[in-house]
Motif scaffolding. Sequence first.
Motif, PDB file in Angstrom:
ATOM      1  N   ALA A 146       0.881  -1.176   0.000  1.00 37.40           N
ATOM      2  CA  ALA A 146       0.000   0.000   0.000  1.00 37.40           C
ATOM      3  C   ALA A 146       0.916   1.223   0.000  1.00 37.40           C
ATOM      4  CB  ALA A 146      -0.890   0.010   1.230  1.00 37.40           C
ATOM      5  N   ILE A 147       0.749   2.099  -0.972  1.00 33.55           N
ATOM      6  CA  ILE A 147       1.675   3.229  -1.116  1.00 33.55           C
ATOM      7  C   ILE A 147       0.945   4.557  -1.333  1.00 33.55           C
ATOM      8  CG2 ILE A 147       3.408   1.733  -2.190  1.00 33.55           C
ATOM      9  CD1 ILE A 147       2.739   3.278  -4.868  1.00 33.55           C
ATOM     10  N   ALA A 148       1.664   5.627  -1.097  1.00 33.94           N
ATOM     11  CA  ALA A 148       1.227   6.930  -1.594  1.00 33.94           C
ATOM     12  C   ALA A 148       2.450   7.536  -2.265  1.00 33.94           C
ATOM     13  CB  ALA A 148       0.741   7.823  -0.464  1.00 33.94           C
ATOM     14  N   ALA A 149       2.334   7.817  -3.549  1.00 37.00           N
ATOM     15  CA  ALA A 149       3.468   8.364  -4.288  1.00 37.00           C
ATOM     16  C   ALA A 149       3.759   9.783  -3.807  1.00 37.00           C
ATOM     17  CB  ALA A 149       3.165   8.349  -5.778  1.00 37.00           C
ATOM     18  N   VAL A 150       2.696  10.549  -3.622  1.00 35.78           N
ATOM     19  CA  VAL A 150       2.830  11.918  -3.151  1.00 35.78           C
ATOM     20  C   VAL A 150       1.866  12.084  -1.983  1.00 35.78           C
ATOM     21  CG1 VAL A 150       2.748  14.362  -3.777  1.00 35.78           C
ATOM     22  CG2 VAL A 150       3.300  12.656  -5.523  1.00 35.78           C
ATOM     23  N   LYS A 151       2.407  11.964  -0.803  1.00 36.46           N
ATOM     24  CA  LYS A 151       1.570  11.970   0.400  1.00 36.46           C
ATOM     25  C   LYS A 151       0.968  13.358   0.593  1.00 36.46           C
ATOM     26  CE  LYS A 151       2.246  10.947   5.320  1.00 36.46           C
ATOM     27  NZ  LYS A 151       2.569  12.230   5.941  1.00 36.46           N
ATOM     28  N   SER A 152      -0.344  13.399   0.701  1.00 32.70           N
ATOM     29  CA  SER A 152      -1.020  14.698   0.732  1.00 32.70           C
ATOM     30  C   SER A 152      -1.810  14.926   2.001  1.00 32.70           C
ATOM     31  CB  SER A 152      -1.963  14.805  -0.467  1.00 32.70           C
ATOM     32  OG  SER A 152      -1.234  14.531  -1.634  1.00 32.70           O
ATOM     33  N   THR A 153      -1.629  14.064   2.969  1.00 35.21           N
ATOM     34  CA  THR A 153      -2.343  14.238   4.238  1.00 35.21           C
ATOM     35  C   THR A 153      -1.380  14.011   5.395  1.00 35.21           C
ATOM     36  OG1 THR A 153      -2.882  11.896   4.420  1.00 35.21           O
ATOM     37  CG2 THR A 153      -4.486  13.285   3.272  1.00 35.21           C
ATOM     38  N   ASN A 154      -1.779  14.476   6.557  1.00 39.14           N
ATOM     39  CA  ASN A 154      -1.080  14.121   7.788  1.00 39.14           C
ATOM     40  C   ASN A 154      -2.041  13.330   8.632  1.00 39.14           C
ATOM     41  OD1 ASN A 154       1.505  15.361   7.480  1.00 39.14           O
ATOM     42  ND2 ASN A 154       0.419  17.325   7.579  1.00 39.14           N
ATOM     43  N   SER A 155      -1.515  12.389   9.394  1.00 37.54           N
ATOM     44  CA  SER A 155      -2.452  11.655  10.239  1.00 37.54           C
ATOM     45  C   SER A 155      -2.234  12.029  11.689  1.00 37.54           C
ATOM     46  CB  SER A 155      -2.317  10.153  10.014  1.00 37.54           C
ATOM     47  OG  SER A 155      -0.980   9.774  10.114  1.00 37.54           O
ATOM     48  N   GLY A 156      -3.289  11.892  12.466  1.00 40.48           N
ATOM     49  CA  GLY A 156      -3.222  12.250  13.873  1.00 40.48           C
ATOM     50  C   GLY A 156      -4.364  11.620  14.631  1.00 40.48           C
ATOM     51  N   LYS A 157      -4.551  12.090  15.848  1.00 42.35           N
ATOM     52  CA  LYS A 157      -5.615  11.532  16.679  1.00 42.35           C
ATOM     53  C   LYS A 157      -6.626  12.637  16.978  1.00 42.35           C
ATOM     54  CE  LYS A 157      -3.623   7.508  17.604  1.00 42.35           C
ATOM     55  NZ  LYS A 157      -4.088   6.367  16.858  1.00 42.35           N
ATOM     56  N   SER A 158      -7.869  12.233  17.115  1.00 43.82           N
ATOM     57  CA  SER A 158      -8.888  13.199  17.463  1.00 43.82           C
ATOM     58  C   SER A 158      -9.878  12.528  18.405  1.00 43.82           C
ATOM     59  CB  SER A 158      -9.579  13.664  16.175  1.00 43.82           C
ATOM     60  OG  SER A 158     -10.508  14.657  16.470  1.00 43.82           O
ATOM     61  N   PHE A 159     -10.667  13.330  19.105  1.00 45.26           N
ATOM     62  CA  PHE A 159     -11.681  12.745  19.989  1.00 45.26           C
ATOM     63  C   PHE A 159     -13.040  12.829  19.347  1.00 45.26           C
ATOM     64  CE2 PHE A 159      -8.330  13.001  23.052  1.00 45.26           C
ATOM     65  CZ  PHE A 159      -8.558  11.862  23.824  1.00 45.26           C
ATOM     66  N   HIS A 160     -13.728  11.704  19.358  1.00 50.14           N
ATOM     67  CA  HIS A 160     -15.079  11.687  18.818  1.00 50.14           C
ATOM     68  C   HIS A 160     -15.955  10.953  19.820  1.00 50.14           C
ATOM     69  CE1 HIS A 160     -18.298  11.684  15.910  1.00 50.14           C
ATOM     70  NE2 HIS A 160     -18.432  10.382  16.060  1.00 50.14           N
ATOM     71  N   GLU A 161     -16.952  11.637  20.332  1.00 51.87           N
ATOM     72  CA  GLU A 161     -17.842  11.079  21.357  1.00 51.87           C
ATOM     73  C   GLU A 161     -17.056  10.410  22.483  1.00 51.87           C
ATOM     74  OE1 GLU A 161     -20.500   8.682  19.057  1.00 51.87           O
ATOM     75  OE2 GLU A 161     -21.555  10.421  18.224  1.00 51.87           O
ATOM     76  N   GLY A 162     -16.054  11.137  22.960  1.00 52.33           N
ATOM     77  CA  GLY A 162     -15.285  10.648  24.091  1.00 52.33           C
ATOM     78  C   GLY A 162     -14.239   9.584  23.751  1.00 52.33           C
ATOM     79  N   GLN A 163     -14.193   9.156  22.502  1.00 53.61           N
ATOM     80  CA  GLN A 163     -13.238   8.120  22.105  1.00 53.61           C
ATOM     81  C   GLN A 163     -12.129   8.731  21.248  1.00 53.61           C
ATOM     82  OE1 GLN A 163     -13.496   4.523  21.939  1.00 53.61           O
ATOM     83  NE2 GLN A 163     -15.393   4.229  23.069  1.00 53.61           N
ATOM     84  N   GLN A 164     -10.921   8.163  21.441  1.00 54.18           N
ATOM     85  CA  GLN A 164      -9.846   8.636  20.590  1.00 54.18           C
ATOM     86  C   GLN A 164      -9.904   7.908  19.240  1.00 54.18           C
ATOM     87  OE1 GLN A 164      -5.715   7.804  21.423  1.00 54.18           O
ATOM     88  NE2 GLN A 164      -5.309   9.987  21.641  1.00 54.18           N
ATOM     89  N   VAL A 165      -9.916   8.659  18.157  1.00 55.79           N
ATOM     90  CA  VAL A 165      -9.920   8.018  16.835  1.00 55.79           C
ATOM     91  C   VAL A 165      -8.783   8.565  15.985  1.00 55.79           C
ATOM     92  CG1 VAL A 165     -12.374   7.404  16.613  1.00 55.79           C
ATOM     93  CG2 VAL A 165     -11.624   9.716  16.052  1.00 55.79           C
TER      94      VAL A 165
END
Length: 489
Positions: A391-410
């Motif tokens: 699984a690849i991304a030739a030109v990575k265009s996003t950053n990933s991180g964590k967020s809270f949704h309804e009290g849960q970390q996603v």
Amino acid sequence: MRSSFIKRLEKLKNKAGELLNRTFDQHINLAVTGLSRSGKTAFITSLVNQLINEGNGSKLSFFDPVHHGNFIAAKRVAQKNLSIPRFDYDNAMASLTGESPQWPEPTHGISELRLAIRYQPKNSLLKYAADMATLTLDITDYPGEWLLDLPMLKQTYEQWSEQTQALLTTKPRDEYAKAFLAKVGNIDPFAVADEELLAELAREYTELLHTFRYKLGLSVIQPGRFILPAELAGAPILEFFPFPNLTTIDGNDYQNASDDSFIGMLRARFLEYKEQVVKKFYRQHFLRFDRQIVLADCLTPLNACSINSGPESFADLQLAIDMILESYSYGKSGLFSRLFSPRIDKLLFAATKADHVTSEQHAPMVSLLNQLIYKSKHSLNFEAVEMKTLAIAAVKSTNSGKSFHEGQQVSVIQGYTVKNAVENKENTVEKITLFPGSVPDKLPEKEFWQQCAFNFVNFSPMSGMTKHQSLPHIRMDQVLQFLLADKMI
Ligand SMILES: Nc1nc2c(ncn2[C@@H]2O[C@H](COP(=O)(O)OP(=O)(O)O)[C@@H](O)[C@H]2O)c(=O)[nH]1
Ligand SMILES: [Mg+2]
């Protein structure tokens, strides 16, 4: 005395190096394919960029020649095959690194680019002879659609028409194809052909293929050249189409139909197309490839539930991959045999645009693609071809991180999308954060399509990238490792 001895030794070493360089296999013909919009242009741009900018912030730790320090440098050199258009690396980079970064313009045909990669041999025999060796890498970009035409070689015009009619009369194509089939059905196949009408119907058939590909997200497009004609755009050799209900016509009448009748003309063009277009491509290009990477965008068809053709478009992708892989199976079928099969020793499957999902979704992406190719992998005879899926991304265009949704970390991804692209010509981009949904790790079942829970948007390339730095990516180093590293030891 001593210095002249060393000089002579050096000279000898250089000579030997030259000789070995000539006798050693230091050349790779790498073919890059995939259906349109699978990410070929972005992939080649990134691959070239990673190699020529190595050292300028590149992250290639899984590419041994870089990791072990024997990679020296790579540069673009003049390609050998002057009749093939050059892959437009500079324009692609200019788009990606401009003030408002854009994806490169899509290409419609075959193109080529040659790299000379300098490295220090460490393990092979070359190390006794030279401090530096060169690996020449010829990269060819060609539409995967062209490989979809291979099965036509085994078919007569009658058989092809029958098979295509079956496709055109089932969901989701049927709705769109009705009018076209009705028009063709009104023609007397034995009447003298009206060239204007033939051209018009061929245009209509081509438009249908465009609708299937770009509106419905379907992958089985035949003839594949019709939507990516390259230099053949507008040529009469592309002016044919399937004729419905041929099997109801008397066999003798069909055989004896005169050359200037509708059916005679369509049949002749079909045969000519197979000879002059399909076979020619295999003979001229396909035969010389040593290594192949097949790019597949498995995410777009997952998105297709919103246009109500999810299951079909996924099944279609699977069928298209089967058809494409048939080009790589050796020996089994007499017709294709060695005449068309290149002697590739490595075949890489890449699920592209992995930056559209969070990193824990990459493993499911790989198993999904493996499932898509599983059937062919086992039914075809691949002899000694080494295969891998990434699984690849030739030109990575996003950053990933964590967020809270309804009290849960996603886990979420964050990137930029173009806002109101149509009304607003300025191309303002908007930052968005989202959880795109989970990628199914096997062929999705009914519930997946009913939930319609998968949603990914098209991200713009990140701003701030520059020409002389390496582009952000996901696993391009593993791609290089698989495709090149064994030739650089
Ligand atoms: N986010 C992301 N999008 C990509 C990537 N590669 C390709 N794309 C998207 O896919 C589209 C088609 O890619 P392109 O390379 O032109 O496909 P081609 O038709 O196979 O040459 C691009 O315009 C981008 O929107 C990638 O690595 N990351
Ligand atoms: Mg392209």
